[in-house]
Design a protein around this motif. Structure first.
Motif, PDB file in Angstrom:
ATOM      1  N   UNK A 160       0.843  -1.185   0.000  1.00 20.83           N
ATOM      2  CA  UNK A 160       0.000   0.000   0.000  1.00 20.83           C
ATOM      3  C   UNK A 160       0.887   1.246   0.000  1.00 20.83           C
ATOM      4  N   UNK A 161       0.645   2.152  -0.924  1.00 20.62           N
ATOM      5  CA  UNK A 161       1.477   3.338  -1.031  1.00 20.62           C
ATOM      6  C   UNK A 161       1.185   4.306   0.114  1.00 20.62           C
ATOM      7  N   UNK A 162       2.037   5.307   0.236  1.00 15.88           N
ATOM      8  CA  UNK A 162       1.833   6.317   1.277  1.00 15.88           C
ATOM      9  C   UNK A 162       0.578   7.137   1.027  1.00 15.88           C
ATOM     10  N   UNK A 163       0.098   7.134  -0.227  1.00 14.74           N
ATOM     11  CA  UNK A 163      -1.100   7.924  -0.552  1.00 14.74           C
ATOM     12  C   UNK A 163      -2.362   7.063  -0.633  1.00 14.74           C
ATOM     13  N   UNK A 164      -2.290   5.836  -0.119  1.00 14.46           N
ATOM     14  CA  UNK A 164      -3.478   4.969  -0.113  1.00 14.46           C
ATOM     15  C   UNK A 164      -4.657   5.692   0.523  1.00 14.46           C
ATOM     16  N   UNK A 165      -5.800   5.598  -0.115  1.00 19.14           N
ATOM     17  CA  UNK A 165      -6.986   6.273   0.395  1.00 19.14           C
ATOM     18  C   UNK A 165      -7.424   5.623   1.710  1.00 19.14           C
ATOM     19  N   UNK A 166      -7.489   6.412   2.772  1.00 19.02           N
ATOM     20  CA  UNK A 166      -7.886   5.889   4.076  1.00 19.02           C
ATOM     21  C   UNK A 166      -9.328   6.231   4.441  1.00 19.02           C
ATOM     22  N   UNK A 167     -10.023   6.933   3.548  1.00 18.81           N
ATOM     23  CA  UNK A 167     -11.416   7.287   3.846  1.00 18.81           C
ATOM     24  C   UNK A 167     -12.261   7.394   2.581  1.00 18.81           C
ATOM     25  N   UNK A 168     -12.215   6.378   1.689  1.00 19.52           N
ATOM     26  CA  UNK A 168     -13.086   6.428   0.509  1.00 19.52           C
ATOM     27  C   UNK A 168     -14.541   6.290   0.947  1.00 19.52           C
ATOM     28  N   UNK A 188     -30.522   0.360  -3.216  1.00 19.77           N
ATOM     29  CA  UNK A 188     -30.152  -0.145  -4.535  1.00 19.77           C
ATOM     30  C   UNK A 188     -28.764  -0.813  -4.473  1.00 19.77           C
ATOM     31  N   UNK A 189     -28.560  -1.896  -5.240  1.00 18.59           N
ATOM     32  CA  UNK A 189     -27.244  -2.528  -5.268  1.00 18.59           C
ATOM     33  C   UNK A 189     -26.168  -1.536  -5.706  1.00 18.59           C
ATOM     34  N   UNK A 190     -24.996  -1.634  -5.108  1.00 22.47           N
ATOM     35  CA  UNK A 190     -23.897  -0.738  -5.446  1.00 22.47           C
ATOM     36  C   UNK A 190     -22.600  -1.529  -5.502  1.00 22.47           C
ATOM     37  N   UNK A 191     -21.763  -1.225  -6.491  1.00 24.23           N
ATOM     38  CA  UNK A 191     -20.470  -1.918  -6.629  1.00 24.23           C
ATOM     39  C   UNK A 191     -19.361  -0.941  -6.993  1.00 24.23           C
ATOM     40  N   UNK A 192     -19.559   0.332  -6.653  1.00 20.80           N
ATOM     41  CA  UNK A 192     -18.540   1.344  -6.932  1.00 20.80           C
ATOM     42  C   UNK A 192     -18.126   2.028  -5.640  1.00 20.80           C
ATOM     43  N   UNK A 193     -16.927   2.526  -5.663  1.00 18.30           N
ATOM     44  CA  UNK A 193     -16.336   3.197  -4.514  1.00 18.30           C
ATOM     45  C   UNK A 193     -15.739   4.503  -5.010  1.00 18.30           C
ATOM     46  N   UNK A 194     -15.770   5.542  -4.183  1.00 15.30           N
ATOM     47  CA  UNK A 194     -15.305   6.872  -4.599  1.00 15.30           C
ATOM     48  C   UNK A 194     -14.134   7.316  -3.729  1.00 15.30           C
ATOM     49  N   UNK A 195     -13.093   7.808  -4.383  1.00  7.33           N
ATOM     50  CA  UNK A 195     -11.926   8.303  -3.638  1.00  7.33           C
ATOM     51  C   UNK A 195     -12.319   9.505  -2.800  1.00  7.33           C
ATOM     52  N   UNK A 196     -11.636   9.668  -1.679  1.00  5.71           N
ATOM     53  CA  UNK A 196     -12.019  10.714  -0.719  1.00  5.71           C
ATOM     54  C   UNK A 196     -11.602  12.107  -1.165  1.00  5.71           C
ATOM     55  N   UNK A 197     -10.643  12.190  -2.069  1.00  6.50           N
ATOM     56  CA  UNK A 197     -10.224  13.517  -2.508  1.00  6.50           C
ATOM     57  C   UNK A 197      -8.930  13.478  -3.297  1.00  6.50           C
ATOM     58  N   UNK A 198      -8.453  14.637  -3.674  1.00  7.53           N
ATOM     59  CA  UNK A 198      -7.229  14.752  -4.462  1.00  7.53           C
ATOM     60  C   UNK A 198      -6.047  14.189  -3.671  1.00  7.53           C
ATOM     61  N   UNK A 199      -5.209  13.407  -4.384  1.00  9.21           N
ATOM     62  CA  UNK A 199      -4.025  12.843  -3.757  1.00  9.21           C
ATOM     63  C   UNK A 199      -4.246  11.513  -3.094  1.00  9.21           C
ATOM     64  N   UNK A 200      -5.503  11.114  -2.883  1.00 12.16           N
ATOM     65  CA  UNK A 200      -5.807   9.813  -2.287  1.00 12.16           C
ATOM     66  C   UNK A 200      -6.024   8.790  -3.394  1.00 12.16           C
ATOM     67  N   UNK A 215     -10.400   1.694   6.715  1.00  8.50           N
ATOM     68  CA  UNK A 215      -9.367   0.843   6.102  1.00  8.50           C
ATOM     69  C   UNK A 215      -8.922  -0.273   7.038  1.00  8.50           C
ATOM     70  N   UNK A 216      -8.654  -1.443   6.464  1.00 10.31           N
ATOM     71  CA  UNK A 216      -8.136  -2.567   7.235  1.00 10.31           C
ATOM     72  C   UNK A 216      -6.634  -2.738   7.044  1.00 10.31           C
ATOM     73  N   UNK A 217      -6.083  -2.103   6.014  1.00 11.70           N
ATOM     74  CA  UNK A 217      -4.647  -2.170   5.745  1.00 11.70           C
ATOM     75  C   UNK A 217      -4.015  -0.822   6.062  1.00 11.70           C
ATOM     76  N   UNK A 218      -2.687  -0.815   6.201  1.00  8.37           N
ATOM     77  CA  UNK A 218      -1.955   0.387   6.612  1.00  8.37           C
ATOM     78  C   UNK A 218      -1.153   0.938   5.443  1.00  8.37           C
ATOM     79  N   UNK A 219      -1.262   2.233   5.216  1.00 14.74           N
ATOM     80  CA  UNK A 219      -0.488   2.876   4.145  1.00 14.74           C
ATOM     81  C   UNK A 219       0.998   2.642   4.375  1.00 14.74           C
TER      82      UNK A 219
END
Length: 422
Positions: free
Chosen positions: A218-226, A245-257, A339-343
């Protein structure tokens, strides 16, 4: 390169290639075939194949019936194909079958098998709604059977019945089994299936070495709050949500994540509904992963997604065919994930799943004009298509082997992805 006359049209040569593939695909061997050839006939590379997941319905108390409306979930897989080919001249066309096996079949069969195996693993190892993470302790990796046992127990909490198989990297299993070999009990049937890849049965799972299991960082910029955004599907008479409704998409929390392949997240307050429709206390996990989406210019195209979430509120009738539940309506339709993993950390990825959770099917496509063709089954699901083309003017022969297939874990509730921090 030497090649036997009439290569690949001789049954013995085809059987040699079949063995080369079979012995190098332990992940695919733990699978089932779902579609008859009659249903796959005429399908093309990149075509979609569908099946349906029926809901378990509801149970009423007493003698008064309250019939359900059947709610089916459509599931989709994409036809894939891998091929290898060789071009030889007339002088190279004279060698016996044994030399041909050593010089051509063994290396080509091994490369084809492992390429398919890796593709199937990459698309299915993260097809889970549960995850087990073993972090470092005191800055050092933890190598014990705990991760195997925790994954088996997680499936047990969903009442998953059947033989469980656990795939881990040889380096990890080597460290785990060192001094703990007594915990791995032999099973003759599994040894016969997986040969020297089978380590033994441990913590209710058959443990199998698979060198193609991923290692991720996981990179240092891994998204920790998508975030995931839900939309209300149905409400009760008081306008309270029944389900979303069924959902299968995830959105990044912001620029740089950055959203990274293999990153696992828990959805706060959301838990798994098992296949029988029973609510469990197992946290619902989403893992960002790639899947084949189609074909462009003769090559497979891939996209990133998370397993589909079909979220219901409580245990109310009319909530569709849920695989997740929450005790109360969502306070906010956009939910931040945990997140369950660590950047910045690295993990060896493994998987414990029901042995037939993976569907692996083959299909056959039309012959090319002016080719000599033969199909051969390979120990169940794989079918090889072997075609030869001759160039009489230049004395050259082109032989190609195609391995068409589809692979999919239809229901990610039958799988747990494991992470050991290293």
């Amino acid at each position: 390169m030497a090649i036997a006359p009439n290569a690949f049209t001789n049954r013995k040569k085809l059987d040699l290639l079949a063995t080369a593939l079979r012995d190098n695909m332990p992940y695919v061997r733990a699978s089932k075939q779902e579609f008859p050839q009659s249903e796959l006939k005429g399908k093309k590379f990149g075509a979609s194949v569908h099946t349906y997941l029926a809901d378990p319905g509801s149970v009423q108390d007493g003698i008064v019936a309250d019939p359900d409306t059947i709610t089916e979930v459509e599931l989709t897989a994409i036809m894939a194909n891998k091929n290898t080919s060789v071009e030889t001249d007339m002088w190279e066309n004279f060698v016996d079958v044994e030399d041909y096996s050593k010089q051509v079949l063994k290396p080509k069969g091994l490369k084809l098998a492992r390429t398919i195996e890796k593709d199937v693993i990459d698309q299915n190892v993260y097809a889970s709604v549960q995850a087990v993470v073993q972090p470092k302790v005191g800055g050092a990796p933890v190598y014990d059977t705990g991760v195997i046992g925790d994954a088996s127990s997680a499936l047990g909490e969903l009442a998953v019945a059947g033989r469980l198989v656990c795939f881990q990297s040889p380096s990890l299993l080597g460290k785990i089994s060192r001094g703990l070999q007594r915990n791995f009990l032999p099973d003759d049937i599994m040894k016969d299936i997986y040969k020297n890849r089978y380590l033994g049965d441990c913590e209710n799972s058959s443990v199998i070495e698979q060198p193609l299991m991923p290692k991720i960082t996981m990179s240092a910029t891994m998204d920790t709050a998508p975030t995931i955004t839900f939309t209300v599907a149905n409400t009760d008479a008081s306008s309270n949500p029944l389900n979303y409704e069924p959902v299968s998409t995830i959105t990044a929390s912001g620029a740089g994540a950055t959203l990274e392949e293999g990153a696992a997240y828990a959805i706060p307050g959301v838990y798994v509904v098992d296949q029988s429709g029973m609510r469990t206390n197992q946290p619902f996990v989403v893992i960002y992963h790639k899947e084949i989406t189609g074909v462009s210019h003769g090559q497979a195209t891939y996209g990133f997604k998370i397993p589909e979430i079909r979220l219901a509120v409580g245990d109310q009738k009319g909530a569709g065919n849920p695989n997740a539940w929450t005790a109360a309506p969502l306070a906010n339709l956009t939910v931040a994930l945990t997140p369950l993993l660590t950047a910045g950390s690295s993990y060896l990825v493994g998987q414990t799943r029901l042995d037939d959770a993976l569907v692996f099917d083959s299909y056959t496509f039309d012959d090319l004009p002016s080719s000599r063709t033969e199909n051969v089954g390979v120990d169940g699901p794989i079918s090889l298509k072997c075609m030869e083309f001759g160039d009489g003017k230049n004395g050259v022969q082109l032989t190609r082997i195609d391995a068409p297939y589809l692979s999919k874990i239809w229901d990610p509730r039958l799988s747990v992805t494991t992470y050991v921090e290293v």
